[in-house]
Motif scaffolding. Sequence first.
Motif, PDB file in Angstrom:
ATOM      1  N   GLU A  31       0.995  -1.117  -0.080  1.00 55.19           N
ATOM      2  CA  GLU A  31       0.034   0.069   0.090  1.00 55.19           C
ATOM      3  C   GLU A  31       0.760   1.090  -0.113  1.00 55.19           C
ATOM      4  O   GLU A  31       2.021   1.188   0.465  1.00 55.19           O
ATOM      5  N   ALA A  32       0.417   2.217  -0.513  1.00 53.32           N
ATOM      6  CA  ALA A  32       1.132   3.318  -0.749  1.00 53.32           C
ATOM      7  C   ALA A  32       0.073   4.778  -0.815  1.00 53.32           C
ATOM      8  O   ALA A  32      -0.773   4.668  -1.372  1.00 53.32           O
ATOM      9  N   GLN A  33       0.644   5.817  -0.173  1.00 53.70           N
ATOM     10  CA  GLN A  33      -0.184   7.092  -0.298  1.00 53.70           C
ATOM     11  C   GLN A  33       0.873   8.261  -0.901  1.00 53.70           C
ATOM     12  O   GLN A  33       1.941   8.233  -0.265  1.00 53.70           O
ATOM     13  N   LEU A  34       0.381   9.012  -1.999  1.00 53.47           N
ATOM     14  CA  LEU A  34       1.179   9.969  -2.476  1.00 53.47           C
ATOM     15  C   LEU A  34       0.506  11.280  -2.214  1.00 53.47           C
ATOM     16  O   LEU A  34      -0.793  11.597  -2.619  1.00 53.47           O
ATOM     17  N   GLN A  35       1.290  12.136  -1.595  1.00 63.45           N
ATOM     18  CA  GLN A  35       0.627  13.390  -1.457  1.00 63.45           C
ATOM     19  C   GLN A  35       1.776  14.578  -1.979  1.00 63.45           C
ATOM     20  O   GLN A  35       2.790  14.533  -1.379  1.00 63.45           O
ATOM     21  N   ALA A  36       1.312  15.415  -2.777  1.00 58.57           N
ATOM     22  CA  ALA A  36       2.198  16.423  -3.395  1.00 58.57           C
ATOM     23  C   ALA A  36       1.317  17.381  -4.098  1.00 58.57           C
ATOM     24  O   ALA A  36       0.527  16.946  -4.930  1.00 58.57           O
ATOM     25  N   THR A  45       0.442  -1.069  -5.015  1.00 58.57           N
ATOM     26  CA  THR A  45       1.207  -1.218  -6.414  1.00 58.57           C
ATOM     27  C   THR A  45       2.057  -2.264  -6.172  1.00 58.57           C
ATOM     28  O   THR A  45       1.971  -2.956  -4.806  1.00 58.57           O
ATOM     29  N   LEU A  46       2.708  -2.647  -7.073  1.00 60.92           N
ATOM     30  CA  LEU A  46       3.457  -3.880  -7.268  1.00 60.92           C
ATOM     31  C   LEU A  46       4.978  -3.544  -6.866  1.00 60.92           C
ATOM     32  O   LEU A  46       5.389  -2.321  -7.494  1.00 60.92           O
ATOM     33  N   VAL A  47       5.790  -4.306  -6.250  1.00 58.87           N
ATOM     34  CA  VAL A  47       7.469  -3.849  -6.193  1.00 58.87           C
ATOM     35  C   VAL A  47       7.996  -3.721  -7.475  1.00 58.87           C
ATOM     36  O   VAL A  47       7.524  -4.674  -8.358  1.00 58.87           O
ATOM     37  N   GLY A  48       8.641  -2.545  -7.828  1.00 58.04           N
ATOM     38  CA  GLY A  48       9.298  -2.302  -9.198  1.00 58.04           C
ATOM     39  C   GLY A  48       8.381  -1.261  -9.815  1.00 58.04           C
ATOM     40  O   GLY A  48       9.186  -0.741 -10.833  1.00 58.04           O
ATOM     41  N   PHE A  49       7.316  -0.925  -9.642  1.00 57.80           N
ATOM     42  CA  PHE A  49       6.627  -0.020 -10.371  1.00 57.80           C
ATOM     43  C   PHE A  49       6.762   1.444 -10.008  1.00 57.80           C
ATOM     44  O   PHE A  49       6.840   1.578  -8.742  1.00 57.80           O
TER      45      PHE A  49
END
Length: 61
Positions: A31-36, A45-49
């Motif tokens: 899991e990931a959260q992107l804030q910008a 996401t998958l590892v490496g993407f």
Amino acid sequence: MRRGRRRNANSHAVLLANPHLLWSDRFFWYEAQLQAGGVNIYGATLVGFLGLVIAFNDCLG
């Protein structure tokens, strides 16, 4: 009222994604959260993407 809304406890839409991939073995998800810059995106996401494979934000799923 649409039929699907009656089946949900709070009458809100349910966002569901099914990429038809395993959640383990060679497909290692995280899991990931992107804030910008006023953007807030959450997903998996998958590892490496370089970006999120399955994600949503405040406006889009």
